[in-house]
Design an enzyme around this catalytic site. Structure first.
Site, PDB file in Angstrom:
ATOM      1  N   ARG A 171      -3.780 -11.334  -1.265  1.00  0.00           N
ATOM      2  CA  ARG A 171      -5.139 -10.962  -0.874  1.00  0.00           C
ATOM      3  C   ARG A 171      -5.875 -10.480  -2.107  1.00  0.00           C
ATOM      4  O   ARG A 171      -5.301 -10.382  -3.202  1.00  0.00           O
ATOM      5  CB  ARG A 171      -5.101  -9.822   0.147  1.00  0.00           C
ATOM      6  CG  ARG A 171      -4.279  -8.625  -0.328  1.00  0.00           C
ATOM      7  CD  ARG A 171      -4.345  -7.454   0.616  1.00  0.00           C
ATOM      8  NE  ARG A 171      -3.327  -6.447   0.353  1.00  0.00           N
ATOM      9  CZ  ARG A 171      -3.387  -5.519  -0.596  1.00  0.00           C
ATOM     10  NH1 ARG A 171      -4.423  -5.482  -1.411  1.00  0.00           N
ATOM     11  NH2 ARG A 171      -2.419  -4.638  -0.739  1.00  0.00           N
ATOM     12  N   HIS A 197       3.611   0.333 -13.685  1.00  0.00           N
ATOM     13  CA  HIS A 197       3.254  -0.627 -12.645  1.00  0.00           C
ATOM     14  C   HIS A 197       2.164  -1.519 -13.229  1.00  0.00           C
ATOM     15  O   HIS A 197       1.017  -1.102 -13.380  1.00  0.00           O
ATOM     16  CB  HIS A 197       2.746   0.124 -11.405  1.00  0.00           C
ATOM     17  CG  HIS A 197       2.346  -0.767 -10.277  1.00  0.00           C
ATOM     18  ND1 HIS A 197       2.719  -0.532  -8.977  1.00  0.00           N
ATOM     19  CD2 HIS A 197       1.603  -1.905 -10.233  1.00  0.00           C
ATOM     20  CE1 HIS A 197       2.212  -1.477  -8.192  1.00  0.00           C
ATOM     21  NE2 HIS A 197       1.532  -2.312  -8.942  1.00  0.00           N
ATOM     22  N   GLY A 215       0.795  -1.219   0.000  1.00  0.00           N
ATOM     23  CA  GLY A 215       0.000   0.000   0.000  1.00  0.00           C
ATOM     24  C   GLY A 215       0.826   1.267   0.000  1.00  0.00           C
ATOM     25  O   GLY A 215       0.347   2.337   0.372  1.00  0.00           O
ATOM     26  N   GLY A 216       2.098   1.176  -0.404  1.00  0.00           N
ATOM     27  CA  GLY A 216       2.942   2.356  -0.438  1.00  0.00           C
ATOM     28  C   GLY A 216       3.513   2.760   0.909  1.00  0.00           C
ATOM     29  O   GLY A 216       4.238   3.750   1.009  1.00  0.00           O
TER      30      GLY A 216
END
Length: 719
Positions: free
Chosen positions: A335, A251, A207-208
């Protein structure tokens, strides 16, 4: 003949999929795509606990309801009236707002699972979704964890370990250091060996969080310390890895799915290149400009990665791609991803249903050959944040919320409703807008059209920025990369324009027509129909058919002279221009719509009027016209000169670098704040000597609160 978990056999799913059975949930399915039957199956999972909140909890519950599976919600104190609690069949309180005491409290969630007799737990994304200990706890307690084995979470959760596994499996990896020596000097030496610029990344999480870029050796140490602090806060582990930073990379990630029978498939790629703070804000599938041969190689590499860790369930393999479409493994998210809906839209699948079925022991519903790609999809993440203030996250009430209608090509994934509060304690994402069309250009047009219909009042959002981004010629051409926003900053953030006089006419007319509606209602209820106070034509005792209005364009006052005409129209004078204005106001649902004719040209807008502002929403964009605060209230909101640094948002003080008497220069770090799960460094706005520090580490500060007070170096005041 009985099947494990679900009665419907995999072969029957495939047969029905090829027949193209229709699904009642229109927003899930792409027209013409392959489908599979769902509601006819009887699951061995009769009740699932969703260990999450917000839109992903609502997303899981919708599929559970479609399958006839009962859902159990958990909630913190601030979420007791939230949408996911209202949607669930059962809901249980698990503690205070801080996630460490509620959504991350494994034992509390396990107690609810036992009390509610849930057979399975779906972790959503974030929180406990990639927590090895929680997956193992579920196994120990005999509860199905809807996710991969704990071993896969552990191996892929530690980036250094995952790189070694992928390299051994033949998956290309980017050059870097992933070792155990974590001394600052050694990491700096490795960065020098690899060559700047380098990426500093936490070995755990995603999540960065805990991710920084060091462009040169001069800034390496500061970036390393910042990344360590954020990683420690987010993952309780500040171990770092160093990688070569690929300039202007894309990305690209691949959706994979595995089952307990050794099968694994890929559902094509998503491009998530356009990001801010290393977090995605717009995603699309398939990746623009990616040729079928590269797509196949990406998918096959992703399946290799999944099989290398015996993966089960939904996962995402993330790659960095250079300008020549060479790709390198970055990490694997064990996930369901935030952006999974774009994959569902182009493949006609429901990945949450696949998760539930595979967790119950069934095979993957479709083989690789049966998974086809059709059309193009976009997902835009709508955040409570201020793009013009470095995307600073915000919080507050959703005073007005209206969205485009959902249909077979448009999905609104959200966990909030009008009147709900966006809390400072969690991620500031309000919703995900997902669209599908036959090709990329058509999907992009649909995205822009839907964004124009996404209207929010009450807090700052990134909706207008998303419109600007999706309208940029380079984005339209598919020339996307992770440096897109900085590279095109001037075009994406043009100087704020003066409010047009036509919009001022609409705002003034809206006020007058709202007033007229109120007066007409008073007249209808009044016994004195001839009272001058029951007149809505502008006439008052001893007052002519003329009035003056004052509106605000930012901080600037705009005076408007309005003359009421007997035919119901108005003449308005704004500065040195005159306008003939007429129109009407209508209400639909929770919105007012104004049709305003200005000098013979018809303008249509949605109108929202609050105490201090008028909001106009149209297909040309949105504008905000201020209303002056009455004189008797004008002193209430005055902030004055703070004489120091103020809090840019509501948050928790994580670290304080200065004390009274310290001398600082412009840009020196004063303290670090944590808000919306992100770290923000507060820096000195000018040189001076610290006079007072108002907050200690661990305390909470509200937005605009004075944090540090100081005097300028050349000041004669006492320090």
């Amino acid at each position: 003949m009985a099947a494990t978990g679900f009665v419907l056999l995999a072969a029957e799913w495939r047969r029905q999929a090829l027949r193209g059975l229709q699904c009642q949930q229109k927003w899930i399915w792409v027209p013409g795509a392959k489908r599979y039957a769902s509601a006819v199956a009887q699951s061995s999972i009769e009740k699932v606990l969703v260990a999450n909140r917000g839109e992903i909890a609502c997303r899981v519950m919708r599929t559970a309801r479609k399958m006839g599976v009962k859902s159990v919600a958990v909630y913190s104190d601030v979420d007791k009236n939230s949408m996911h609690v209202a949607m669930a069949d059962e809901a249980y309180s698990i503690g205070p707002a801080p996630s460490q005491q509620s959504y991350l409290a494994m034992e509390k969630i396990m107690q609810v699972a036992k009390k509610s007799a849930a057979q399975a737990i779906h972790p959503g994304y974030g929180f406990l979704s990639e927590n090895t200990e929680f997956a193992e706890l579920c196994s120990q307690e005999g509860i199905i964890f809807i996710g991969p084995p704990s071993s896969a979470i552990r191996d892929m959760g530690i980036k250094s370990t995952s790189k070694a596994i992928m390299s051994a499996a033949g998956v290309p990896v980017v050059e870097g250091y992933h070792g155990e020596d974590q001394s600052d000097s050694f990491l700096q030496e490795q960065a020098r060996r690899i060559g700047y610029p380098v990426m500093i990344k936490a070995v755990r999480g995603g999540g960065g969080k805990g991710m920084r870029i060091a462009l040169s050796e001069k800034e390496f140490q500061d970036q390393l310390e910042s990344a360590r602090r954020e990683a420690k806060k987010s993952f309780s582990d500040d171990a770092m890895l160093i990688e070569k930073f690929v300039d202007n990379p894309r990305h690209v990630e691949v959706q994979v799915f595995g089952d307990q029978h050794g099968n694994a498939v890929y559902l094509f790629e998503r491009d998530c290149s356009v990001q801010r703070r290393h977090q995605k804000i717009i995603e699309e599938a398939p990746g623009p400009g990616i040729k079928p041969e590269v797509r196949r190689k990406l998918g096959e590499a992703a399946v290799k990665a999944a099989k290398a860790v015996n993966y089960v369930g939904a996962g995402t393999v993330e790659f960095i791609m250079d300008s020549q479409h060479n790709f390198y493994f970055m990490e694997m998210n064990t996930r369901l991803q935030v952006e999974h809906p774009v994959t569902e839209m182009i493949t006609g699948t429901d990945l949450v249903e696949w998760q539930l079925r595979v967790a119950a022991g069934e095979k993957i519903p479709l083989t690789q050959e049966e998974i086809s790609l059709k059309g193009h999809a976009f997902e835009a993440r709508i955040y409570a944040e201020d793009p013009n203030n470095n995307f600073m996250p915000g919080a507050g009430p959703l005073l007005h919320l209206s969205t485009p209608p959902s249909d077979s090509c448009t999905r609104i994934e959200t966990g909030v409703r009008q009147g709900d509060e966006v809390s400072i304690h969690y991620d500031p994402m309000i919703a995900k807008l997902v669209v599908w069309a036959e090709d990329r250009q058509a999907a992009l047009r649909r995205l822009r059209f839907c964004l124009q219909q996404y209207n929010i009042v009450g807090l700052s959002t990134n909706v207008d920025f998303l419109l600007s981004l999706s309208s940029h010629p380079e984005f339209e051409a598919g020339n996307v990369h992770t440096n897109f926003i900085p590279q095109h900053y001037d075009e994406l953030f043009p100087p704020q324009k003066v409010i047009s006089k036509v919009s001022l006419c609409q705002a003034a007319l809206g006020l007058i027509l709202r007033e007229k509606m109120t007066t007409d209602t008073f007249r209808d209820l009044s016994e004195d129909k001839f009272s001058p106070f029951a007149s809505s034509n502008g006439r008052r005792i001893n007052i002519p058919y003329l009035r003056n209005l004052t509106l605000l364009d930012g901080e600037n006052k705009v005076n408007i002279t309005v003359i009421y005409n007997r035919d119901g129209s108005y003449d308005m004078q704004i500065q040195d221009e005159s306008f003939h204005v007429s129109g009407d106001l209508s209400s639909t649902g929770n919105s007012d719509f104004i049709r305003c004719v200005v000098n013979g040209v018809v303008h249509k807008s949605k109108l929202v009027i609050l105490d201090d502002a008028i909001y106009l929403f149209s297909l040309d964009g949105s504008e905000q016209v201020g209303l002056p605060v009455p004189k008797f209230l004008s002193g209430v909101s005055a902030t004055g000169d703070q004489g120091g640094a103020v809090a840019p948002m509501t948050g928790t003080i994580e670290k304080v670098f200065v004390k009274a008497g310290d001398r600082v220069q412009v840009g020196d770090p004063l303290m670090v704040m944590i808000a919306m799960k992100m770290e923000h460094t507060i820096r000195a706005p000018k040189a001076g000597i610290i006079k007072k520090v108002h907050y200690q580490e661990g305390s909470q500060a509200n937005r605009h609160a004075p944090l540090v007070e100081f005097v300028e170096e050349d000041s004669d005041s006492e320090s």
